[in-house]
Design an enzyme around this catalytic site. Structure first.
Site, PDB file in Angstrom:
ATOM      1  N   LYS A 139      34.725  33.962  41.476  1.00  9.75           N
ATOM      2  CA  LYS A 139      36.095  34.154  41.956  1.00  9.75           C
ATOM      3  C   LYS A 139      36.659  32.892  42.579  1.00  9.75           C
ATOM      4  O   LYS A 139      37.854  32.633  42.500  1.00  9.75           O
ATOM      5  CB  LYS A 139      36.135  35.266  43.011  1.00  9.75           C
ATOM      6  CG  LYS A 139      36.254  36.656  42.419  1.00  9.75           C
ATOM      7  CD  LYS A 139      36.616  37.666  43.486  1.00  9.75           C
ATOM      8  CE  LYS A 139      36.656  39.068  42.919  1.00  9.75           C
ATOM      9  NZ  LYS A 139      36.597  40.084  43.949  1.00  9.75           N
ATOM     10  N   LYS A 195      35.063  39.935  31.258  1.00 12.97           N
ATOM     11  CA  LYS A 195      35.123  41.387  31.486  1.00 12.97           C
ATOM     12  C   LYS A 195      36.578  41.859  31.595  1.00 12.97           C
ATOM     13  O   LYS A 195      37.438  41.095  32.044  1.00 12.97           O
ATOM     14  CB  LYS A 195      34.239  41.725  32.699  1.00 12.97           C
ATOM     15  CG  LYS A 195      34.905  42.041  33.951  1.00 12.97           C
ATOM     16  CD  LYS A 195      33.962  42.330  35.083  1.00 12.97           C
ATOM     17  CE  LYS A 195      34.755  41.967  36.327  1.00 12.97           C
ATOM     18  NZ  LYS A 195      34.259  42.409  37.574  1.00 12.97           N
ATOM     19  N   LYS A 198      41.434  43.993  36.305  1.00  9.80           N
ATOM     20  CA  LYS A 198      42.803  44.234  36.768  1.00  9.80           C
ATOM     21  C   LYS A 198      43.545  42.930  36.964  1.00  9.80           C
ATOM     22  O   LYS A 198      44.759  42.888  36.921  1.00  9.80           O
ATOM     23  CB  LYS A 198      42.763  44.935  38.132  1.00  9.80           C
ATOM     24  CG  LYS A 198      42.151  46.301  38.124  1.00  9.80           C
ATOM     25  CD  LYS A 198      41.924  46.718  39.579  1.00  9.80           C
ATOM     26  CE  LYS A 198      41.144  47.977  39.691  1.00  9.80           C
ATOM     27  NZ  LYS A 198      40.510  48.124  41.010  1.00  9.80           N
TER      28      LYS A 198
END
Ligand code: AMP
Ligand code: TRP
Length: 294
Positions: A111, A194, A197
């Site tokens: 991230k 993956k 959202k």
């Protein structure tokens, strides 16, 4: 009786990965476990959120749980911030968590990339809060998608360290439940990433609120490869393998059976059949009821 705890962050639209990797399994587990399903809004604020949007998203995820089949008479559903134990226990457990353990967490590294210095302490400590969620209820089993495996191993390590330090079996070591052919659904635009959202392109995911036309269009536009036949080769044909996995999860058929059925058909026929399945099984219409504000 064994106890389940799991949760989803109220950040944006729930998608097919959330449904097949997590929520759909929860619905079944309600019959054999005491279940607690949380909307983890304290996890959501580890990255900046607009307060009004967070409130609305928390309602929407709650509605999605119910629309997908979580029965509020059987299972406990609640927002994480309504129970102060989560934040309190997170602090105590954090005092038993060596930094070296947190430094191994791949999700934080993915991230933040090269900008780890700019990330918040909250984002870094996120796995400790997740351990507190689970251990605070002495949950024995945690149904999640594949991406949460490392966080669950950390929760087990923290529980073990705590038990050893105080020399008693205070917390049970929680078991991950990572089940089925859909533990990691990939983006429809890139089979190595993956489904998430936060991905910019809406074509990368099937949202649970998508209508039939949108589902059909997204599968039609989904990336595939130029080979004429459909085979399951997850190391080489990422996108094709992902579509087969989604078909397997929705239909309950094995991958072998799917390849047998569609192997010599073209991609457009396979994608059409996949869209029809998804339109039938994704609980979108029940979600189209607007979730009213306060
Ligand atoms: P999140 O959206 O990160 O709050 O994830 C909520 C739940 O959905 C967790 O159990 C995740 O492991 C699961 N999940 C999220 N994305 C995927 C995906 N692409 N495939 C399978 N499971 C997923
Ligand atoms: N970290 C999880 C995710 O992003 C969500 C989560 C928070 C969770 N606390 C949890 C999942 C406890 C299972 C148990 O997917």
């Amino acid at each position: 009786m064994n106890r389940i705890f799991s949760g989803v962050q109220p950040t944006g639209n729930l998608h097919l990965g959330n449904y097949l990797g997590a929520i759909r399994n929860w619905v079944e587990l309600q019959h054999s476990y005491n279940c607690i399903f949380c909307v983890v809004d304290l996890h959501a604020i580890t990255v900046p959120q607009k307060p009004e949007e967070l409130v609305q998203a928390t309602r929407e995820v709650t509605a999605a749980y119910i629309a997908c089949g979580i029965d509020p008479k059987k299972s406990i559903i609640f927002p994480q911030s309504a129970v102060s134990i989560h934040a309190e226990l997170s602090w105590i457990l954090g005092c038993h968590t060596p930094l070296g353990w947190l430094n191994r967490m791949t999700q934080f590294k993915e991230k933040t990339g090269k900008h780890a210095d700019k990330a918040s302490l909250g984002l870094y400590g996120y796995p400790v809060l997740m351990a507190a969620d689970i251990l605070g209820y002495r949950a024995t089993h945690v149904p999640v998608g594949e991406d949460q495996k490392q966080h669950l191993e950390l929760a087990r390590d923290i529980a073990g360290a705590f038990n050893r330090f105080y020399n008693q079996d205070y917390f049970p070591l929680p078991e991950p439940l990572i089940q089925g052919p859909a533990t990691r659904i990939m983006s429809l635009r890139d089979g190595t990433k993956k489904m998430s959202k936060s991905e910019e392109s809406d074509y990368s995911r099937i949202n649970l609120t998508d209508n039939a036309e949108a589902i059909e269009l997204k599968f039609r536009k989904a990336k595939s490869d130029a080979l004429p036949t459909i085979t399951y080769e997850p190391e080489k044909r990422h996108e094709t393998a992902n579509l087969i996995n989604i078909y397997a999860a929705l239909s309950g058929n094995s991958r072998e059976k799917i390849v047998e059925e569609f192997g010599d058909k073209n991609f457009s026929a396979f994608k059409k059949a996949l869209a029809e399945l998804a339109i039938f099984f994704v609980p979108s219409r029940r979600l189209m009821i607007r979730v009213a504000g306060p």
